[in-house]
Motif scaffolding. Structure first.
Motif, PDB file in Angstrom:
ATOM      1  N   SER A   8       0.910  -1.157  -0.074  1.00 45.41           N
ATOM      2  CA  SER A   8       0.108  -0.083   0.004  1.00 45.41           C
ATOM      3  C   SER A   8       0.867   1.379   0.029  1.00 45.41           C
ATOM      4  CB  SER A   8      -0.810   0.054   1.100  1.00 45.41           C
ATOM      5  OG  SER A   8      -0.249  -0.221   2.387  1.00 45.41           O
ATOM      6  N   ASN A   9       2.053   1.336   0.733  1.00 44.76           N
ATOM      7  CA  ASN A   9       3.070   2.332   0.720  1.00 44.76           C
ATOM      8  C   ASN A   9       3.434   2.481  -0.771  1.00 44.76           C
ATOM      9  OD1 ASN A   9       4.302   1.119   3.632  1.00 44.76           O
ATOM     10  ND2 ASN A   9       2.764   2.813   3.623  1.00 44.76           N
ATOM     11  N   ILE A  10       4.133   1.580  -1.509  1.00 41.48           N
ATOM     12  CA  ILE A  10       4.350   1.630  -2.686  1.00 41.48           C
ATOM     13  C   ILE A  10       3.475   2.334  -3.658  1.00 41.48           C
ATOM     14  CG2 ILE A  10       5.367   0.288  -4.669  1.00 41.48           C
ATOM     15  CD1 ILE A  10       6.609  -1.724  -2.425  1.00 41.48           C
ATOM     16  N   VAL A  11       2.353   1.608  -3.729  1.00 46.31           N
ATOM     17  CA  VAL A  11       1.221   2.325  -4.560  1.00 46.31           C
ATOM     18  C   VAL A  11       0.824   3.560  -4.385  1.00 46.31           C
ATOM     19  CG1 VAL A  11      -1.230   1.889  -5.399  1.00 46.31           C
ATOM     20  CG2 VAL A  11       0.077  -0.195  -4.900  1.00 46.31           C
ATOM     21  N   GLU A  12       0.778   4.144  -2.929  1.00 43.37           N
ATOM     22  CA  GLU A  12       0.485   5.418  -2.631  1.00 43.37           C
ATOM     23  C   GLU A  12       1.677   6.269  -3.180  1.00 43.37           C
ATOM     24  OE1 GLU A  12      -0.753   8.039   1.209  1.00 43.37           O
ATOM     25  OE2 GLU A  12      -0.063   5.912   1.492  1.00 43.37           O
ATOM     26  N   ILE A  13       2.635   6.023  -2.839  1.00 40.51           N
ATOM     27  CA  ILE A  13       3.965   6.635  -3.188  1.00 40.51           C
ATOM     28  C   ILE A  13       4.322   7.073  -4.755  1.00 40.51           C
ATOM     29  CG2 ILE A  13       6.447   7.178  -2.860  1.00 40.51           C
ATOM     30  CD1 ILE A  13       6.391   5.871  -0.349  1.00 40.51           C
ATOM     31  N   ALA A  14       3.969   5.943  -5.599  1.00 42.89           N
ATOM     32  CA  ALA A  14       4.099   6.056  -6.833  1.00 42.89           C
ATOM     33  C   ALA A  14       3.110   6.640  -7.495  1.00 42.89           C
ATOM     34  CB  ALA A  14       3.856   4.340  -7.345  1.00 42.89           C
ATOM     35  N   ALA A  15       1.714   6.815  -7.149  1.00 41.60           N
ATOM     36  CA  ALA A  15       0.737   7.790  -7.640  1.00 41.60           C
ATOM     37  C   ALA A  15       1.198   9.294  -7.178  1.00 41.60           C
ATOM     38  CB  ALA A  15      -0.636   7.376  -7.100  1.00 41.60           C
ATOM     39  N   LEU A  16       1.314   9.381  -5.999  1.00 39.08           N
ATOM     40  CA  LEU A  16       1.787  10.741  -5.476  1.00 39.08           C
ATOM     41  C   LEU A  16       3.006  11.400  -6.379  1.00 39.08           C
ATOM     42  CD1 LEU A  16       0.963  13.005  -3.337  1.00 39.08           C
ATOM     43  CD2 LEU A  16       2.540  11.861  -1.876  1.00 39.08           C
ATOM     44  N   GLU A  17       4.054  10.445  -6.456  1.00 40.36           N
ATOM     45  CA  GLU A  17       5.304  11.065  -7.011  1.00 40.36           C
ATOM     46  C   GLU A  17       5.604  10.690  -8.677  1.00 40.36           C
ATOM     47  OE1 GLU A  17       8.499  10.401  -4.362  1.00 40.36           O
ATOM     48  OE2 GLU A  17       7.556  10.814  -2.517  1.00 40.36           O
ATOM     49  N   LYS A  18       4.446  10.129  -8.958  1.00 40.88           N
ATOM     50  CA  LYS A  18       4.461   9.590 -10.502  1.00 40.88           C
ATOM     51  C   LYS A  18       5.795   8.973 -10.798  1.00 40.88           C
ATOM     52  CE  LYS A  18       1.748  13.837 -11.939  1.00 40.88           C
ATOM     53  NZ  LYS A  18       0.659  12.889 -12.005  1.00 40.88           N
ATOM     54  N   ARG A  19       5.935   7.853  -9.988  1.00 40.93           N
ATOM     55  CA  ARG A  19       7.017   6.677  -9.943  1.00 40.93           C
ATOM     56  C   ARG A  19       6.436   5.426 -10.767  1.00 40.93           C
ATOM     57  NH1 ARG A  19      11.722   7.938  -7.347  1.00 40.93           N
ATOM     58  NH2 ARG A  19      11.586   9.935  -5.871  1.00 40.93           N
ATOM     59  N   ILE A  20       7.409   4.793 -11.379  1.00 38.79           N
ATOM     60  CA  ILE A  20       7.157   3.601 -11.965  1.00 38.79           C
ATOM     61  C   ILE A  20       7.573   2.472 -10.794  1.00 38.79           C
ATOM     62  CG2 ILE A  20       7.864   1.880 -13.611  1.00 38.79           C
ATOM     63  CD1 ILE A  20       8.677   4.376 -15.478  1.00 38.79           C
ATOM     64  N   ILE A  21       6.440   1.604 -10.557  1.00 43.09           N
ATOM     65  CA  ILE A  21       6.882   0.643  -9.861  1.00 43.09           C
ATOM     66  C   ILE A  21       7.236  -0.509 -10.563  1.00 43.09           C
ATOM     67  CG2 ILE A  21       5.630  -1.074  -8.300  1.00 43.09           C
ATOM     68  CD1 ILE A  21       3.346   0.574  -8.009  1.00 43.09           C
ATOM     69  N   LEU A  22       8.598  -0.944  -9.868  1.00 50.27           N
ATOM     70  CA  LEU A  22       9.550  -2.227 -10.378  1.00 50.27           C
ATOM     71  C   LEU A  22       9.188  -3.363  -9.212  1.00 50.27           C
ATOM     72  CD1 LEU A  22      12.642  -0.475 -11.716  1.00 50.27           C
ATOM     73  CD2 LEU A  22      10.800  -1.034 -12.946  1.00 50.27           C
ATOM     74  N   THR A  23       8.654  -4.606  -9.728  1.00 54.49           N
ATOM     75  CA  THR A  23       8.517  -5.472  -8.768  1.00 54.49           C
ATOM     76  C   THR A  23       8.591  -7.003  -9.348  1.00 54.49           C
ATOM     77  OG1 THR A  23       6.792  -6.118  -7.416  1.00 54.49           O
ATOM     78  CG2 THR A  23       6.094  -5.474  -9.312  1.00 54.49           C
ATOM     79  N   ARG A  24       8.881  -7.787  -8.684  1.00 54.16           N
ATOM     80  CA  ARG A  24       8.602  -9.281  -8.999  1.00 54.16           C
ATOM     81  C   ARG A  24       7.294  -9.863  -8.370  1.00 54.16           C
ATOM     82  NH1 ARG A  24      10.787 -12.715 -12.212  1.00 54.16           N
ATOM     83  NH2 ARG A  24      11.397 -14.248 -10.567  1.00 54.16           N
ATOM     84  N   ASP A  25       6.348  -8.934  -8.047  1.00 54.10           N
ATOM     85  CA  ASP A  25       5.276  -9.419  -7.301  1.00 54.10           C
ATOM     86  C   ASP A  25       4.090  -8.928  -8.525  1.00 54.10           C
ATOM     87  OD1 ASP A  25       2.792 -10.154  -5.994  1.00 54.10           O
ATOM     88  OD2 ASP A  25       3.252  -8.571  -4.453  1.00 54.10           O
ATOM     89  N   ARG A  26       3.392  -9.875  -9.304  1.00 55.87           N
ATOM     90  CA  ARG A  26       2.410  -9.503 -10.093  1.00 55.87           C
ATOM     91  C   ARG A  26       1.326  -8.874  -9.469  1.00 55.87           C
ATOM     92  NH1 ARG A  26       1.962 -14.834 -13.795  1.00 55.87           N
ATOM     93  NH2 ARG A  26       4.532 -15.510 -14.165  1.00 55.87           N
ATOM     94  N   GLY A  27       1.064  -9.560  -8.161  1.00 61.28           N
ATOM     95  CA  GLY A  27      -0.187  -9.050  -7.446  1.00 61.28           C
ATOM     96  C   GLY A  27      -0.432  -7.283  -7.302  1.00 61.28           C
ATOM     97  N   ILE A  28       0.910  -6.775  -7.026  1.00 61.16           N
ATOM     98  CA  ILE A  28       0.763  -5.202  -6.733  1.00 61.16           C
ATOM     99  C   ILE A  28       0.541  -4.705  -8.135  1.00 61.16           C
ATOM    100  CG2 ILE A  28       3.244  -5.059  -7.093  1.00 61.16           C
ATOM    101  CD1 ILE A  28       3.139  -2.841  -5.005  1.00 61.16           C
ATOM    102  N   LEU A  29       0.668  -4.969  -9.205  1.00 56.24           N
ATOM    103  CA  LEU A  29       0.563  -4.301 -10.396  1.00 56.24           C
ATOM    104  C   LEU A  29      -0.978  -4.488 -10.632  1.00 56.24           C
ATOM    105  CD1 LEU A  29       3.571  -5.251 -12.483  1.00 56.24           C
ATOM    106  CD2 LEU A  29       3.316  -3.381 -11.245  1.00 56.24           C
ATOM    107  N   LYS A  30      -2.002  -5.423  -9.937  1.00 58.65           N
ATOM    108  CA  LYS A  30      -3.213  -5.638 -10.320  1.00 58.65           C
ATOM    109  C   LYS A  30      -4.002  -4.635  -9.665  1.00 58.65           C
ATOM    110  CE  LYS A  30      -2.776 -10.462 -11.746  1.00 58.65           C
ATOM    111  NZ  LYS A  30      -3.280 -11.838 -11.446  1.00 58.65           N
ATOM    112  N   ASN A  31      -3.348  -3.660  -8.611  1.00 65.21           N
ATOM    113  CA  ASN A  31      -4.195  -2.800  -7.913  1.00 65.21           C
ATOM    114  C   ASN A  31      -4.481  -1.765  -8.862  1.00 65.21           C
ATOM    115  OD1 ASN A  31      -4.366  -0.041  -6.403  1.00 65.21           O
ATOM    116  ND2 ASN A  31      -3.786  -1.386  -4.726  1.00 65.21           N
ATOM    117  N   LYS A  32      -5.810  -1.496  -8.957  1.00 66.32           N
ATOM    118  CA  LYS A  32      -6.309  -0.477 -10.017  1.00 66.32           C
ATOM    119  C   LYS A  32      -5.808   0.904  -9.674  1.00 66.32           C
ATOM    120  CE  LYS A  32     -10.436   0.948  -6.807  1.00 66.32           C
ATOM    121  NZ  LYS A  32     -11.891   0.890  -6.634  1.00 66.32           N
ATOM    122  N   ALA A  33      -5.182   1.242  -8.718  1.00 64.08           N
ATOM    123  CA  ALA A  33      -4.421   2.737  -8.657  1.00 64.08           C
ATOM    124  C   ALA A  33      -3.083   2.696  -9.261  1.00 64.08           C
ATOM    125  CB  ALA A  33      -4.315   3.066  -7.300  1.00 64.08           C
ATOM    126  N   VAL A  34      -2.647   1.577  -9.750  1.00 68.92           N
ATOM    127  CA  VAL A  34      -1.226   1.570 -10.554  1.00 68.92           C
ATOM    128  C   VAL A  34      -1.452   1.916 -11.943  1.00 68.92           C
ATOM    129  CG1 VAL A  34       0.629   0.042 -11.045  1.00 68.92           C
ATOM    130  CG2 VAL A  34      -0.383   0.007  -8.813  1.00 68.92           C
TER     131      VAL A  34
END
Length: 250
Positions: free
Chosen positions: A129-155
């Motif tokens: 939840s921290n990663i998704v929130e910061i990515a949206a707020l600061e316009k950052r690209i999420i890099l991950t090995r976890d597919r689940g986080i990329l399925k969050n609708k806010a990403v």
């Protein structure tokens, strides 16, 4: 409730998310009701930030298109060249400044991205939840090995790393985001991501081991956390790593 069937085909690197028997072929997908095509794609296993174009029965559609029985669905990643009109691109416009945030399993990759000069946030206690929130707020690209986080609708901007080895991961990121011409080594702190600036020995003398102060005369300091850097024995190792990355992606 009646079971319906649509046929999906995924193109290029989107096949990385599918079992081998579904690679590069059309396959049946059974469903009930009228789910959004986005939900069906993610149920199959492909995170929505990886998708740039969906074509249903020859027409491009949005993520909210309601799947119908008999639909033939083609799903394309970014940068796929197509001669189909009209085209509805689903990915947001590229970010003007490429900045990253990494999940908790990518500490080595984070240090290497910083070494090459890329703005990279990482903490080993981030929650999804921290990663998704910061990515949206600061316009950052999420890099991950976890597919689940990329399925969050806010990403909106994210990438699932195919490689598990840090040596391959850094090369994968440089290639995927076309970063080879943007490499600026030794400008960011490996610990905190702050910018590094040149300082005089006198300014940081109290922070230096005695032998270091005697043998070295050129120093740098992180403007954010205050860590001091100099070209010690570790410097050659880092230069060698940088050279290997440049050669691999050239």
């Amino acid at each position: 409730m009646t079971t319906k069937t649509a046929h999906f085909r995924f193109y290029e690197e989107l096949n990385d998310f599918l079992p081998p028997e579904k690679h590069k072929i059309a396959f049946a997908y059974e469903f009930t009701g009228a789910p959004a095509v986005k939900d069906a794609i993610e149920a199959i296993g492909v995170p929505h930030p990886e998708v740039d174009l969906i074509v249903v029965n020859g027409h491009s559609v949005g993520f909210d298109y309601q799947l119908q029985s008999g639909d033939r669905v083609a799903v394309y990643p970014m940068f796929e060249t197509l001669d189909i009109s009209p085209i509805l691109h689903l990915r947001p416009q590229p970010l003007r400044e490429l900045r990253f945030i990494l999940d908790v399993h990518l500490g080595t990759l984070a240090r290497r991205l910083r070494l090459l000069g890329f703005d990279t946030l990482y903490q080993n206690d981030y929650r999804d939840s921290n990663i998704v929130e910061i990515a949206a707020l600061e316009k950052r690209i999420i890099l991950t090995r976890d597919r689940g986080i990329l399925k969050n609708k806010a990403v909106t901007h994210g990438y699932w790393l195919r490689a598990s080895d840090p040596n391959r991961q850094i090369e994968e990121v440089i290639r995927r985001f076309h970063l080879s011409s943007r490499i600026e080594p030794f400008c960011r702190c490996l610990l905190c991501n702050g910018l590094i600036q040149s300082v005089t020995k006198q300014d940081i003398l109290e922070k230096l081991p005695e032998r270091t102060a005697s043998f070295y005369h050129e120093f740098y300091q992180c403007a954010q956390c205050g860590k001091v850097y100099w070209k010690g024995s570790h410097y050659k190792k880092m230069e060698s790593l940088i050279d290997k990355v440049k050669q691999a992606v050239s």
